[in-house]
Design a protein around this motif. Structure first.
Motif, PDB file in Angstrom:
ATOM      1  N   SER A 289       0.831  -1.203   0.000  1.00 32.51           N
ATOM      2  CA  SER A 289       0.000   0.000   0.000  1.00 32.51           C
ATOM      3  C   SER A 289       0.867   1.255   0.000  1.00 32.51           C
ATOM      4  O   SER A 289       0.588   2.220  -0.717  1.00 32.51           O
ATOM      5  N   VAL A 290       1.943   1.256   0.783  1.00 31.95           N
ATOM      6  CA  VAL A 290       2.857   2.398   0.811  1.00 31.95           C
ATOM      7  C   VAL A 290       3.489   2.600  -0.561  1.00 31.95           C
ATOM      8  O   VAL A 290       3.568   3.730  -1.062  1.00 31.95           O
ATOM      9  N   LEU A 291       3.907   1.517  -1.197  1.00 31.90           N
ATOM     10  CA  LEU A 291       4.471   1.632  -2.543  1.00 31.90           C
ATOM     11  C   LEU A 291       3.450   2.242  -3.500  1.00 31.90           C
ATOM     12  O   LEU A 291       3.785   3.088  -4.330  1.00 31.90           O
ATOM     13  N   GLY A 292       2.203   1.825  -3.375  1.00 33.24           N
ATOM     14  CA  GLY A 292       1.145   2.360  -4.233  1.00 33.24           C
ATOM     15  C   GLY A 292       0.919   3.846  -4.016  1.00 33.24           C
ATOM     16  O   GLY A 292       0.731   4.605  -4.970  1.00 33.24           O
ATOM     17  N   ILE A 293       0.948   4.277  -2.768  1.00 29.65           N
ATOM     18  CA  ILE A 293       0.781   5.707  -2.459  1.00 29.65           C
ATOM     19  C   ILE A 293       1.908   6.508  -3.101  1.00 29.65           C
ATOM     20  O   ILE A 293       1.678   7.539  -3.736  1.00 29.65           O
TER      21      ILE A 293
ATOM     22  N   GLY B 169       3.613  10.488  -5.387  1.00 23.18           N
ATOM     23  CA  GLY B 169       4.978  10.996  -5.323  1.00 23.18           C
ATOM     24  C   GLY B 169       5.535  10.968  -3.917  1.00 23.18           C
ATOM     25  O   GLY B 169       4.952  10.391  -2.997  1.00 23.18           O
ATOM     26  N   ALA B 170       6.689  11.600  -3.747  1.00 19.43           N
ATOM     27  CA  ALA B 170       7.416  11.581  -2.487  1.00 19.43           C
ATOM     28  C   ALA B 170       6.539  12.083  -1.337  1.00 19.43           C
ATOM     29  O   ALA B 170       5.744  13.007  -1.508  1.00 19.43           O
ATOM     30  N   GLN B 171       6.719  11.455  -0.189  1.00 19.39           N
ATOM     31  CA  GLN B 171       5.915  11.774   1.001  1.00 19.39           C
ATOM     32  C   GLN B 171       6.795  11.730   2.242  1.00 19.39           C
ATOM     33  O   GLN B 171       7.781  10.988   2.285  1.00 19.39           O
ATOM     34  N   THR B 172       6.391  12.466   3.262  1.00 18.67           N
ATOM     35  CA  THR B 172       7.049  12.324   4.559  1.00 18.67           C
ATOM     36  C   THR B 172       6.496  11.078   5.246  1.00 18.67           C
ATOM     37  O   THR B 172       5.409  10.586   4.894  1.00 18.67           O
ATOM     38  N   ILE B 173       7.227  10.612   6.240  1.00 22.14           N
ATOM     39  CA  ILE B 173       6.754   9.467   7.033  1.00 22.14           C
ATOM     40  C   ILE B 173       5.415   9.816   7.683  1.00 22.14           C
ATOM     41  O   ILE B 173       4.494   9.008   7.690  1.00 22.14           O
ATOM     42  N   GLY B 174       5.314  11.038   8.204  1.00 27.61           N
ATOM     43  CA  GLY B 174       4.068  11.463   8.848  1.00 27.61           C
ATOM     44  C   GLY B 174       2.892  11.452   7.895  1.00 27.61           C
ATOM     45  O   GLY B 174       1.796  11.021   8.255  1.00 27.61           O
ATOM     46  N   SER B 175       3.114  11.911   6.678  1.00 27.30           N
ATOM     47  CA  SER B 175       2.047  11.924   5.675  1.00 27.30           C
ATOM     48  C   SER B 175       1.631  10.503   5.308  1.00 27.30           C
ATOM     49  O   SER B 175       0.439  10.206   5.191  1.00 27.30           O
ATOM     50  N   LEU B 176       2.614   9.630   5.136  1.00 22.01           N
ATOM     51  CA  LEU B 176       2.301   8.227   4.833  1.00 22.01           C
ATOM     52  C   LEU B 176       1.528   7.590   5.984  1.00 22.01           C
ATOM     53  O   LEU B 176       0.554   6.872   5.756  1.00 22.01           O
ATOM     54  N   ALA B 177       1.955   7.866   7.211  1.00 15.23           N
ATOM     55  CA  ALA B 177       1.275   7.309   8.383  1.00 15.23           C
ATOM     56  C   ALA B 177      -0.171   7.794   8.451  1.00 15.23           C
ATOM     57  O   ALA B 177      -1.088   7.014   8.721  1.00 15.23           O
ATOM     58  N   GLU B 178      -0.368   9.071   8.173  1.00 13.32           N
ATOM     59  CA  GLU B 178      -1.725   9.628   8.199  1.00 13.32           C
ATOM     60  C   GLU B 178      -2.595   8.982   7.121  1.00 13.32           C
ATOM     61  O   GLU B 178      -3.736   8.606   7.377  1.00 13.32           O
ATOM     62  N   THR B 179      -2.067   8.864   5.925  1.00  6.64           N
ATOM     63  CA  THR B 179      -2.832   8.255   4.832  1.00  6.64           C
ATOM     64  C   THR B 179      -3.205   6.812   5.147  1.00  6.64           C
ATOM     65  O   THR B 179      -4.325   6.387   4.884  1.00  6.64           O
ATOM     66  N   GLU B 180      -2.255   6.075   5.729  1.00  6.58           N
ATOM     67  CA  GLU B 180      -2.488   4.662   6.044  1.00  6.58           C
ATOM     68  C   GLU B 180      -3.164   4.446   7.391  1.00  6.58           C
ATOM     69  O   GLU B 180      -3.476   3.319   7.765  1.00  6.58           O
ATOM     70  N   ARG B 181      -3.342   5.554   8.123  1.00 13.02           N
ATOM     71  CA  ARG B 181      -3.997   5.508   9.433  1.00 13.02           C
ATOM     72  C   ARG B 181      -3.262   4.593  10.413  1.00 13.02           C
ATOM     73  O   ARG B 181      -3.855   3.739  11.074  1.00 13.02           O
TER      74      ARG B 181
ATOM     75  N   ALA C 139      13.721  19.101   1.255  1.00 17.30           N
ATOM     76  CA  ALA C 139      14.367  20.331   0.783  1.00 17.30           C
ATOM     77  C   ALA C 139      13.905  21.555   1.574  1.00 17.30           C
ATOM     78  O   ALA C 139      14.665  22.504   1.751  1.00 17.30           O
ATOM     79  N   ASP C 140      12.662  21.542   2.065  1.00 20.36           N
ATOM     80  CA  ASP C 140      12.118  22.679   2.805  1.00 20.36           C
ATOM     81  C   ASP C 140      12.449  22.634   4.292  1.00 20.36           C
ATOM     82  O   ASP C 140      12.462  23.664   4.954  1.00 20.36           O
ATOM     83  N   ASP C 141      12.657  21.430   4.826  1.00 22.14           N
ATOM     84  CA  ASP C 141      12.924  21.256   6.252  1.00 22.14           C
ATOM     85  C   ASP C 141      13.884  20.087   6.421  1.00 22.14           C
ATOM     86  O   ASP C 141      13.469  18.926   6.378  1.00 22.14           O
ATOM     87  N   GLY C 142      15.148  20.374   6.577  1.00 22.07           N
ATOM     88  CA  GLY C 142      16.183  19.342   6.656  1.00 22.07           C
ATOM     89  C   GLY C 142      16.004  18.364   7.798  1.00 22.07           C
ATOM     90  O   GLY C 142      16.640  17.316   7.820  1.00 22.07           O
ATOM     91  N   ARG C 143      15.132  18.673   8.766  1.00 21.49           N
ATOM     92  CA  ARG C 143      14.878  17.746   9.873  1.00 21.49           C
ATOM     93  C   ARG C 143      13.951  16.614   9.451  1.00 21.49           C
ATOM     94  O   ARG C 143      13.905  15.582  10.099  1.00 21.49           O
ATOM     95  N   GLN C 144      13.203  16.824   8.387  1.00 14.64           N
ATOM     96  CA  GLN C 144      12.248  15.815   7.925  1.00 14.64           C
ATOM     97  C   GLN C 144      12.862  14.948   6.834  1.00 14.64           C
ATOM     98  O   GLN C 144      13.716  15.386   6.074  1.00 14.64           O
ATOM     99  N   VAL C 145      12.358  13.719   6.769  1.00 10.85           N
ATOM    100  CA  VAL C 145      12.767  12.776   5.740  1.00 10.85           C
ATOM    101  C   VAL C 145      11.618  12.628   4.754  1.00 10.85           C
ATOM    102  O   VAL C 145      10.457  12.551   5.140  1.00 10.85           O
ATOM    103  N   VAL C 146      11.961  12.613   3.490  1.00 10.16           N
ATOM    104  CA  VAL C 146      10.984  12.375   2.432  1.00 10.16           C
ATOM    105  C   VAL C 146      11.299  11.016   1.821  1.00 10.16           C
ATOM    106  O   VAL C 146      12.460  10.692   1.561  1.00 10.16           O
ATOM    107  N   VAL C 147      10.260  10.235   1.619  1.00 11.01           N
ATOM    108  CA  VAL C 147      10.406   8.890   1.080  1.00 11.01           C
ATOM    109  C   VAL C 147       9.897   8.888  -0.350  1.00 11.01           C
ATOM    110  O   VAL C 147       8.834   9.460  -0.631  1.00 11.01           O
ATOM    111  N   GLU C 148      10.656   8.246  -1.250  1.00 15.65           N
ATOM    112  CA  GLU C 148      10.188   8.115  -2.634  1.00 15.65           C
ATOM    113  C   GLU C 148      10.582   6.757  -3.179  1.00 15.65           C
ATOM    114  O   GLU C 148      11.478   6.091  -2.659  1.00 15.65           O
ATOM    115  N   LEU C 149       9.880   6.358  -4.231  1.00 15.24           N
ATOM    116  CA  LEU C 149      10.170   5.078  -4.859  1.00 15.24           C
ATOM    117  C   LEU C 149      11.532   5.097  -5.526  1.00 15.24           C
ATOM    118  O   LEU C 149      11.920   6.091  -6.145  1.00 15.24           O
TER     119      LEU C 149
END
Length: 145
Positions: free
Chosen positions: A42-46, A51-63, A88-98
């Protein structure tokens, strides 16, 4: 008074069961050698769709909670299916992409499942397929409500 199939509560029950069964059946068509859980797929599908997402965004989408998503993403990184980058906007955050391999896996899985469903749809009449085409729009609306 006996509920009719048009009553929202009765329709909700019948529709829920049918959608869950179809969803399970489609999911069962995944490549058994891929050895990925449904959450990881499901995460791969999102990531493929959105496109690229933060861990928090992925967690929210997947509940799920962020620590659970962090573990899922870690497994996908270990398999070479996703990469972590600094936001790129906040170096403290990680963005995940395929990764390229992740794209290949998602595309192959979609082709596999679509082929199974297309074979099933070919067995229906033209009128039945038309009905499903129209119902798919309504199901899409319900899914995003």
């Amino acid at each position: 008074m006996t509920p009719t199939p048009d009553a929202p509560a009765e329709l909700a029950s019948v529709l829920r069961i049918a959608v869950v069964r179809l969803s399970r059946r489609i999911r069962s068509e995944r490549d058994p050698e891929l050895d990925l859980g449904l959450g990881a797929l499901s995460v791969l599908g999102i990531l493929h769709r959105e496109g690229a997402q933060t861990i928090g965004s992925l967690a929210e989408t997947e509940r799920v909670r962020p620590p659970s998503m962090t573990r899922t993403v870690g497994c996908l990184v270990d398999r070479g299916l996703v990469v972590r980058n600094k936001n790129a906007d906040d170096g403290r955050q990680v963005v995940v992409e395929l990764s390229e391999e992740g794209w290949r896996v998602v595309e192959a899985e979609r082709r596999r499942r679509n082929a199974w469903l297309a074979r099933q749809l070919a067995e229906l009449t033209a009128d039945e397929r038309d009905l499903l085409r129209r119902a798919s729009d309504l199901l899409g609306r319900l899914a995003t409500a």
